[in-house]
Motif scaffolding. Structure first.
Motif, PDB file in Angstrom:
ATOM      1  N   VAL A   1       0.831  -1.206   0.000  1.00  0.00           N
ATOM      2  CA  VAL A   1       0.000   0.000   0.000  1.00  0.00           C
ATOM      3  C   VAL A   1       0.863   1.253   0.000  1.00  0.00           C
ATOM      4  O   VAL A   1       0.624   2.194  -0.781  1.00  0.00           O
ATOM      5  CB  VAL A   1      -0.945  -0.020   1.221  1.00  0.00           C
ATOM      6  N   LEU A   2       1.901   1.278   0.833  1.00  0.00           N
ATOM      7  CA  LEU A   2       2.774   2.454   0.876  1.00  0.00           C
ATOM      8  C   LEU A   2       3.550   2.614  -0.425  1.00  0.00           C
ATOM      9  O   LEU A   2       3.813   3.736  -0.884  1.00  0.00           O
ATOM     10  CB  LEU A   2       3.744   2.345   2.054  1.00  0.00           C
ATOM     11  N   GLY A   3       3.914   1.480  -1.050  1.00  0.00           N
ATOM     12  CA  GLY A   3       4.601   1.558  -2.335  1.00  0.00           C
ATOM     13  C   GLY A   3       3.710   2.115  -3.427  1.00  0.00           C
ATOM     14  O   GLY A   3       4.185   2.799  -4.345  1.00  0.00           O
TER      15      GLY A   3
ATOM     16  N   PRO B   1       5.353   5.868  -4.647  1.00  0.00           N
ATOM     17  CA  PRO B   1       6.212   5.037  -5.524  1.00  0.00           C
ATOM     18  C   PRO B   1       7.678   5.482  -5.440  1.00  0.00           C
ATOM     19  O   PRO B   1       7.991   6.666  -5.362  1.00  0.00           O
ATOM     20  CB  PRO B   1       5.630   5.292  -6.926  1.00  0.00           C
ATOM     21  N   GLY B   2       8.552   4.490  -5.405  1.00  0.00           N
ATOM     22  CA  GLY B   2       9.978   4.778  -5.340  1.00  0.00           C
ATOM     23  C   GLY B   2      10.480   5.115  -3.951  1.00  0.00           C
ATOM     24  O   GLY B   2      11.619   5.563  -3.785  1.00  0.00           O
ATOM     25  N   GLY B   3       9.647   4.875  -2.941  1.00  0.00           N
ATOM     26  CA  GLY B   3      10.047   5.203  -1.567  1.00  0.00           C
ATOM     27  C   GLY B   3      10.829   4.118  -0.880  1.00  0.00           C
ATOM     28  O   GLY B   3      11.239   4.289   0.268  1.00  0.00           O
ATOM     29  N   GLY B   4      11.051   2.978  -1.530  1.00  0.00           N
ATOM     30  CA  GLY B   4      11.797   1.898  -0.892  1.00  0.00           C
ATOM     31  C   GLY B   4      10.896   1.026  -0.042  1.00  0.00           C
ATOM     32  O   GLY B   4       9.687   1.295   0.137  1.00  0.00           O
TER      33      GLY B   4
END
Length: 317
Positions: free
Chosen positions: A161-163, A167-170
């Motif tokens: 969900v966080l990705g 996006p691109g946050g690791g």
């Protein structure tokens, strides 16, 4: 008049009247022993199940005891001084209090809100009540594994969900951060036991007199005002009892800590029950485990006594 004279003239009637009360004490011992025989199994079970563990823990706390050789040598209060001087042990007790209060408050707030919503929407809700039982009847090990998959940094629900949102946050490893790991264990605990609060409050809502709420609605009370003035006072005693039960359950948390974090990272999720397990079954120090158990019992008593007093007052009101 004739009958009265007959009673006065007949001495046997007077003897029977006097003899009546004197026969009662002769039957009393037999009745008393019958009661004792019926009560004896319950008393024996209470002594064995409650008294024996308490005596064992008390003796182990004041002696040098290992898992294989309990009560080796009397050491007095040396183990108490050792545990109270251990920063990790005292921190675990404090952490257990914070965890239990936090989890109990969140569970009761969510449970009451969910129960009121269900009560106003479905009333009977037999299917909903059955669905609410699922988290509670799920084995704690399965609950721990389920939430470990949710927090998995490689494809878990939180990471996915966080990705998608960032996006691109690791990758996000919830259980590797001390604060997030503590909150993650608390979240799994709330998910597992909040349905219990919902069921208790829902049963209290069904049992209350609907005419009082209808009369208050006719007088202009609606929404939150109706809930605060009518509904909440009617179920306050049940809510207090549910909070007490939830508080005690939160103090006993062990399985979720064992499955999710093993007490880490560092000591951030080491709760008193997990610390007792470490002392008894990893370090084989039964004396230390017994002392932590007694200290935990004191802490639980101090924390729950005000809750018990408030709950009793709410029931009487």
């Amino acid at each position: 008049m004739t009958a009265t004279l007959t009673r006065q003239s007949d001495p046997r009637i007077g003897e029977n009247r006097d003899a009546g009360p004197s026969r009662a004490p002769r039957r009393r011992p037999r009745t008393t022993w019958t009661r004792r025989v019926f009560v004896a199994p319950a008393v024996l079970a209470l002594v064995v199940l409650g008294g024996y563990p308490l005596v064992f823990i008390a003796l182990a706390a004041f002696t040098e005891s290992s898992l294989g050789r309990p009560f080796q040598e009397f050491v007095g209060t040396a183990t108490f001084e050792s545990v109270l001087g251990d920063a990790d042990a005292t921190a675990a007790l404090v952490r257990g209090v914070v965890y239990a209060v936090l989890v109990a408050v969140v569970s009761v707030v969510l449970g009451v809100a969910t129960a009121v919503a269900l009560w106003r929407s479905v009333r009977s809700g037999a299917i909903v009540r059955t669905l609410l039982l699922l988290p509670m009847i799920t084995p704690p090990v399965v609950v721990g594994i389920l939430w470990k998959l949710v927090f998995n940094p490689s494809g878990g629900l939180v990471d996915t969900v966080l990705g998608a949102v960032f996006p691109g946050g690791g990758t996000v490893s919830v259980l590797s951060h001390p604060v997030f790991a503590f909150l993650g264990v608390a979240l799994a605990d709330v998910w597992e036991w909040t349905p219990l609060i919902v069921l208790l409050v829902f049963a209290a809502l069904i049992g209350q007199d609907t005419e009082i709420g209808e009369a208050a609605a006719l007088d202009g009370a609606h929404g939150f005002r109706l809930f605060r003035s009518i509904t909440l006072p009617a179920i306050a005693g049940v809510v207090g009892a549910a909070f007490l039960i939830r508080l005690v359950l939160a103090f006993k948390v062990f399985d979720l800590v064992y499955i999710l974090t093993s007490g880490g990272p560092g000591q951030s999720t080491t709760m008193p029950a997990y610390l007792i397990w470490q002392a008894a079954l990893q370090q084989f120090d039964v004396g230390r485990a017994a002392v932590i158990t007694l200290l935990l019992a004191v802490v639980v008593t101090v924390v729950t006594l005000p809750v018990v007093a408030v709950t009793r007052r709410l029931h009487h009101d």
